[in-house]
Design a protein around this motif. Structure first.
Motif, mmCIF file in Angstrom:
data_model
loop_
_atom_site.group_PDB
_atom_site.id
_atom_site.type_symbol
_atom_site.label_atom_id
_atom_site.label_comp_id
_atom_site.label_asym_id
_atom_site.label_seq_id
_atom_site.Cartn_x
_atom_site.Cartn_y
_atom_site.Cartn_z
ATOM 1 N N HIS A 180 0.825 -1.209 0.000
ATOM 2 C CA HIS A 180 0.000 0.000 0.000
ATOM 3 C C HIS A 180 0.864 1.266 0.000
ATOM 4 N N VAL A 181 1.977 1.229 -0.687
ATOM 5 C CA VAL A 181 2.929 2.346 -0.643
ATOM 6 C C VAL A 181 2.324 3.645 -1.152
ATOM 7 N N ASN A 182 1.329 3.576 -2.005
ATOM 8 C CA ASN A 182 0.718 4.789 -2.552
ATOM 9 C C ASN A 182 -0.476 5.282 -1.744
ATOM 10 N N LYS A 183 -0.803 4.597 -0.668
ATOM 11 C CA LYS A 183 -1.935 5.002 0.168
ATOM 12 C C LYS A 183 -1.389 5.725 1.401
ATOM 13 N N GLU A 184 -1.453 7.044 1.345
ATOM 14 C CA GLU A 184 -0.843 7.855 2.389
ATOM 15 C C GLU A 184 -1.416 7.567 3.766
ATOM 16 N N ASP A 185 -2.746 7.415 3.839
ATOM 17 C CA ASP A 185 -3.379 7.239 5.144
ATOM 18 C C ASP A 185 -2.959 5.941 5.812
ATOM 19 N N VAL A 186 -2.669 4.906 5.022
ATOM 20 C CA VAL A 186 -2.197 3.641 5.594
ATOM 21 C C VAL A 186 -0.721 3.736 5.950
ATOM 22 N N VAL A 187 0.088 4.234 5.038
ATOM 23 C CA VAL A 187 1.536 4.293 5.241
ATOM 24 C C VAL A 187 1.887 5.157 6.446
ATOM 25 N N VAL A 188 1.250 6.311 6.575
ATOM 26 C CA VAL A 188 1.604 7.220 7.659
ATOM 27 C C VAL A 188 1.313 6.593 9.022
ATOM 28 N N ARG A 189 0.242 5.794 9.114
ATOM 29 C CA ARG A 189 -0.103 5.184 10.395
ATOM 30 C C ARG A 189 0.755 3.961 10.697
ATOM 31 N N VAL A 190 1.042 3.178 9.692
ATOM 32 C CA VAL A 190 1.920 2.018 9.910
ATOM 33 C C VAL A 190 3.295 2.485 10.373
ATOM 34 N N CYS A 191 3.810 3.530 9.742
ATOM 35 C CA CYS A 191 5.119 4.053 10.138
ATOM 36 C C CYS A 191 5.062 4.685 11.526
ATOM 37 N N PHE A 192 3.951 5.326 11.850
ATOM 38 C CA PHE A 192 3.804 5.900 13.194
ATOM 39 C C PHE A 192 3.825 4.799 14.247
ATOM 40 N N VAL A 193 3.154 3.689 13.978
ATOM 41 C CA VAL A 193 3.136 2.560 14.919
ATOM 42 C C VAL A 193 4.539 1.974 15.056
ATOM 43 N N LEU A 194 5.233 1.803 13.937
ATOM 44 C CA LEU A 194 6.604 1.286 13.988
ATOM 45 C C LEU A 194 7.512 2.227 14.775
ATOM 46 N N GLY A 195 7.285 3.520 14.610
ATOM 47 C CA GLY A 195 8.063 4.483 15.376
ATOM 48 C C GLY A 195 7.786 4.393 16.862
ATOM 49 N N ASN A 196 6.550 4.107 17.236
ATOM 50 C CA ASN A 196 6.190 3.987 18.651
ATOM 51 C C ASN A 196 6.837 2.775 19.306
ATOM 52 N N ILE A 197 6.768 1.628 18.631
ATOM 53 C CA ILE A 197 7.299 0.416 19.272
ATOM 54 C C ILE A 197 8.831 0.404 19.263
ATOM 55 N N THR A 198 9.460 1.059 18.281
ATOM 56 C CA THR A 198 10.926 1.105 18.281
ATOM 57 C C THR A 198 11.452 2.204 19.195
ATOM 58 N N ALA A 199 10.603 3.116 19.608
ATOM 59 C CA ALA A 199 11.029 4.163 20.534
ATOM 60 C C ALA A 199 11.172 3.635 21.947
ATOM 61 N N LYS A 200 10.466 2.579 22.269
ATOM 62 C CA LYS A 200 10.389 2.119 23.660
ATOM 63 C C LYS A 200 10.929 0.709 23.877
ATOM 64 N N ASN A 201 11.450 0.093 22.841
ATOM 65 C CA ASN A 201 11.840 -1.307 22.965
ATOM 66 C C ASN A 201 13.050 -1.573 22.066
ATOM 67 N N ASP A 202 14.208 -1.803 22.683
ATOM 68 C CA ASP A 202 15.423 -2.030 21.895
ATOM 69 C C ASP A 202 15.359 -3.358 21.153
ATOM 70 N N ASP A 203 14.682 -4.338 21.747
ATOM 71 C CA ASP A 203 14.528 -5.624 21.062
ATOM 72 C C ASP A 203 13.687 -5.457 19.798
ATOM 73 N N ALA A 204 12.706 -4.563 19.852
ATOM 74 C CA ALA A 204 11.879 -4.293 18.663
ATOM 75 C C ALA A 204 12.722 -3.670 17.552
ATOM 76 N N ARG A 205 13.692 -2.859 17.914
ATOM 77 C CA ARG A 205 14.572 -2.266 16.900
ATOM 78 C C ARG A 205 15.320 -3.358 16.139
ATOM 79 N N LYS A 206 15.839 -4.310 16.881
ATOM 80 C CA LYS A 206 16.588 -5.387 16.223
ATOM 81 C C LYS A 206 15.677 -6.262 15.384
#
Length: 860
Positions: A513-539
């Motif tokens: 869904h790379v061309n669907k802004e509303d989906v991409v922006v939220r998926v990336c926001f969620v990924l940013g949230n879980i990688t902000a608080k969990n080093d294991d999630a980063r790996k």
């Protein structure tokens, strides 16, 4: 060790077993940082529709949001309780028999069940065959041969004269002959029920299963009537269908008059009066506990209600729907009553009607008890109505108290289990899930919503749905909206991060869904949230195949999209801010996507094994620099700040393969414009990067020509403790070069550093340590304290250092107003470990070279 080399070595170049001062960038509070961003903006839906306006669903396969609905759509025959037994359809298509076949069937005698039994008996009455008994009752209607002499070949019915012998059952044995009704009644010790006249017509064929608790069975086009005296039709059935005088009195005295009055209102009915009567009817039935499937007058009441559903008044429609739902109808009637409620809920002006009575409880109960396989479409509209109603804050809170989250979670788990058992997913279930997830999105905002999500396992199930329905854009959008809300909290991030399949699902969604802004922006926001608080999630995320290439692909796609928009003058406003794809000039959705993707990269780079790999990625660094070069701090502040923070994280790693190091001069040039702005945050972020880049002599020379060292000295007066801290970090590196040291004294830097130490030292010993490190590097080749620092400046500095190196004096003031024991321990630790070693060395150097005599210049 050679004393001369020790003396000439800059302060930060200490032996390997001693921590170098250049590592203050690593140890500083702000060296490697996660990036914070706002949750994506979700516009409020202008209209209440079953699916979003942007849905990609095929109109022919999806349920309709708008439809006509009136009394004709409700089925009176379905108002009776169902037996629960489903009959399989016949494989053949029946055909009408020919006249010859009918005559043959009539004239040919039916063989007896017993082959030894003669076909006829002397003196017997006319043979009857194919006798049947409907529902096991006493109403036997037989097909017989025409009387002797008839030639028309038509089937006739024997008249039911009082003295007619009742035919025995087909294939019955000698001991199983059916007695006449009067004899059977006498044999059972009961009064015989009157024989039903043949004028009633032929009964419906037998049905599988009996009636429920004596309820009347209503057929299509014909009905089975009980005897006027209310007697039973057979022995065993009579016990089940016993006549309830109380029920009869209730219906006659209280229910029937209300129904008659409702029906008598006619087409031009008084809606207000009809609503009152519907309320009265509900109260009577509910008070007497008759709103059940077993109430024998249920079918009559439902039929009467169905006839009233042509009304257009939402309040009345909802009150009638309330009665239908309370009777727990099924099949087509359940579908239509759910459509009826859905229709009323589509208009937010009707929301107040749902706050009256118990219609919300009935909707939740319907969802809880309805079979999601057999009544899939009904649930689509029922859950859709709940979705609309959760948009009302008052109803939202009430639904949460009524365990709506738990009910929807149960339906979610049931659908998930059915899909798993079937080995495939159902598109029809997908329609339900879209409504369900949209409702959960709103319920996530309730105070206790997050805790209930965790308790019911909603987060885990939603993660599985992403993997099961990756092509359903509507469902993916609503799930990502839920995750973007709940992952603002650490506990929810932890649960989602522990779902190992979610990383693969998220990367797959970004690709699809790379061309669907509303989906991409939220998926990336969620990924940013879980990688902000969990080093294991980063790996885990970084190790997912194609994860980094996917993130860069998204970054490149939207950066190019932004460049194309910028080239079109009609999409640029007067202040240079680009309009969003939805026409809302206040929201730049392309920028928002870039912000979220950059944030994920920044968070990933914090991990000490992932960071160096990303820093070596040339394409990544080039994309980040391109964003900085093409954007303006005035129109894209958050994007620029996040991008600079990402470069700062990457610049920390000084590996041989680092693309930041390879392009360090380019990076420094791009960041220069931020230091020159009046945006304090931009200056702070750029200074952080300079703190890392100025470890290289070539960068220091470049920045010195642009007077960055002079700017850092000026920033010492900013009063912003963090900015002062970063400025000191950059000055430490500048003071490593002998030719750049005089500027510090010339610009009044000695006095400014002493004032910083006096103003902030007691509260921040780490900052005090950094100040001392700047002065230590500055005074590396000191020969006279007064000539190096200035007489007045040197004395002020000595006074402050002496006071701060006295533990009792220094810490008493620091801890006097502090009540947090942990913070007290931290202050003591940083004073002893960070401040004292450097401050002691600086004080010793100053006192060693302090003299009233100026040193003589060497003879020429």
């Amino acid at each position: 060790m050679d004393p001369k080399k020790t003396k000439d070595r800059p302060f930060y170049e200490l032996p390997e077993n001693v921590q170098a001062s250049s590592r203050i960038i690593q140890d500083a509070r702000s060296s490697l940082r996660t990036v914070v961003t706002k949750r994506p903006f979700t516009p409020r839906d202008e209209k209440r529709t079953l699916f979003p306006a942007s849905t990609a669903r095929n109109p022919e396969s999806r349920p309709a949001s708008a439809f006509s609905l009136n009394s004709r759509h409700f089925d009176g025959s379905d108002s009776r309780p169902v037996s629960g037994t489903k009959l399989s359809p016949l494989d053949h298509t029946p055909r009408a028999p020919t006249a010859a076949e009918i005559e043959t069937a009539i004239l040919a005698p039916k063989p007896p069940a017993d082959p030894n039994r003669p076909l006829s008996r002397k003196g017997s009455r006319q043979k009857l065959y194919n006798a049947t008994s409907v529902d096991g009752g006493g109403e036997n209607v037989s097909s017989i041969r025409p009387r002797s002499g008839s030639t028309d070949g038509r089937l006739m019915h024997e008249s039911s004269s009082p003295d007619r012998e009742v035919p025995r059952r087909v294939s019955s044995g000698p001991k199983e002959r059916t007695l006449p009704t009067e004899e059977r009644g006498m044999a059972d010790g009961k009064e015989a029920a009157p024989r039903v006249s043949s004028s009633m017509g032929v009964s419906s064929p037998p049905r599988t299963g009996g009636s429920h608790d004596g309820e009347q069975r209503v057929g299509s086009g014909s009905s089975r009537k009980s005897s006027s005296a209310g007697k039973t039709r057979s022995g065993s059935a009579g016990k089940r269908d016993s006549f309830d005088v109380g029920d009869d009195n209730l219906y006659t005295d209280k229910v029937a008059p209300v129904i008659d009055e409702m029906s008598a209102l006619g087409k031009n009915r008084d809606n207000e009066k009809l609503g009152e009567l519907a309320e009265d009817l509900y109260i009577v039935l509910d008070t007497n506990k008759k709103l059940t499937k077993s109430y024998k007058q249920r079918s009559s009441i439902l039929k009467a209600i169905f006839k009233l559903l042509d009304v257009e008044e939402p309040r009345v429609m909802l009150k009638l729907a309330r009665l239908i739902l309370a009777f727990k109808v099924g099949g087509n009637n359940l579908l239509n009553v759910c459509k009826l409620v859905f229709k009323v809920s589509r208009n937010e002006k009707n929301d107040q009607e749902f706050l009256e009575g118990n219609v919300l409880d009935l909707l939740i109960e319907t969802i809880r008890t309805t079979d999601h396989v057999a009544s899939c479409e009904a649930l689509i509209y029922c859950v859709g109505a709940i979705k609309f109603l959760t948009g009302n804050p008052t109803i939202l809170r009430r639904l949460a108290k009524k365990e709506c989250i738990e009910t929807l979670a149960g339906l979610l788990h049931n659908i998930e289990k059915t899909n798993r058992d079937n080995g495939r997913v159902s598109d029809q279930f997908g329609h339900i899930l879209v409504q369900l997830c949209a409702a959960l999105r709103n319920l996530a905002d309730v105070g206790s919503g997050r805790e209930r999500f965790l308790q019911t396992g909603v987060i885990e199930s939603l993660s599985h749905l992403l993997d099961a329905y990756p092509n359903d854009c509507d469902l993916v959008l609503y799930i990502s909206r839920i995750f973007s809300k709940v992952t603002l909290h650490t506990d929810c991030c932890t649960v989602l991060a522990n779902q190992h399949s979610c990383y693969k699902s998220f990367i797959h969604l970004l690709n699809r869904h790379v061309n669907k802004e509303d989906v991409v922006v939220r998926v990336c926001f969620v990924l940013g949230n879980i990688t902000a608080k969990n080093d294991d999630a980063r790996k885990r995320l970084f190790q997912e195949p194609n994860a980094m290439s996917t993130l860069l692909s998204v970054l490149k796609t939207f950066h190019n999209m932004e460049s194309q928009k910028r080239s079109k003058s009609d999409n640029v406003t007067s202040n240079g801010r680009h309009t969003s794809s939805d026409g809302d000039g206040a929201i730049n959705t392309v920028d928002d996507v870039l912000i979220k993707v950059v944030r994920v990269i920044a968070n990933l780079s914090i991990n000490d094994s992932v960071g160096p790999v990303i820093a070596s990625h040339v394409e990544c660094v080039q994309l980040l620099l391109s964003i900085l070069d093409s954007k303006d701090i005035g129109s894209s502040e958050e994007l620029i700040l996040n991008t600079v923070a990402t470069i700062n994280n990457l610049s920390y790693y000084t590996t041989k393969t680092s693309a930041i190091t390879a392009h360090q001069n380019t990076v420094a040039q791009v960041l220069l414009k931020l230091v020159m702005t009046d945006n304090m945050e931009a200056m702070l972020e750029a200074s952080r990067v300079f703190g890392n880049l100025t470890r290289q002599r070539t960068v220091r020379d470049l920045l010195s020509k642009q007077k960055v060292d002079e700017i850092m000295i000026t920033l010492l007066d900013s009063g912003n403790r963090e900015l002062v801290f970063i400025a000191c970090g950059v000055l430490i590196n500048f003071m490593a070069d002998e030719d750049k040291r005089p500027l510090l004294k010339k610009e009044g830097g000695i006095k400014k550093l002493t004032e910083v130490l006096r103003d902030f030292g007691r509260e921040d010993w780490q900052l005090g340590s950094v100040v001392c490190k700047v002065l230590c590097n500055y005074s590396t080749k000191i020969t006279s304290t007064n000539s190096c620092f200035g007489e007045a400046e040197a004395q002020d500095l000595i006074d402050v250092l002496v006071e701060y190196l006295d533990k009792e004096t220094a810490l008493e003031a620091s801890l006097r107003d502090e009540v947090d024991e942990d913070l007290k321990d931290y202050l003591c630790e940083t004073w002893e470990a960070d401040f004292c070693p450097v401050a002691s060395q600086l004080l010793k150097r100053i006192e060693t070279y302090q003299s009233s005599f100026e040193p003589l210049e060497a003879p020429g």
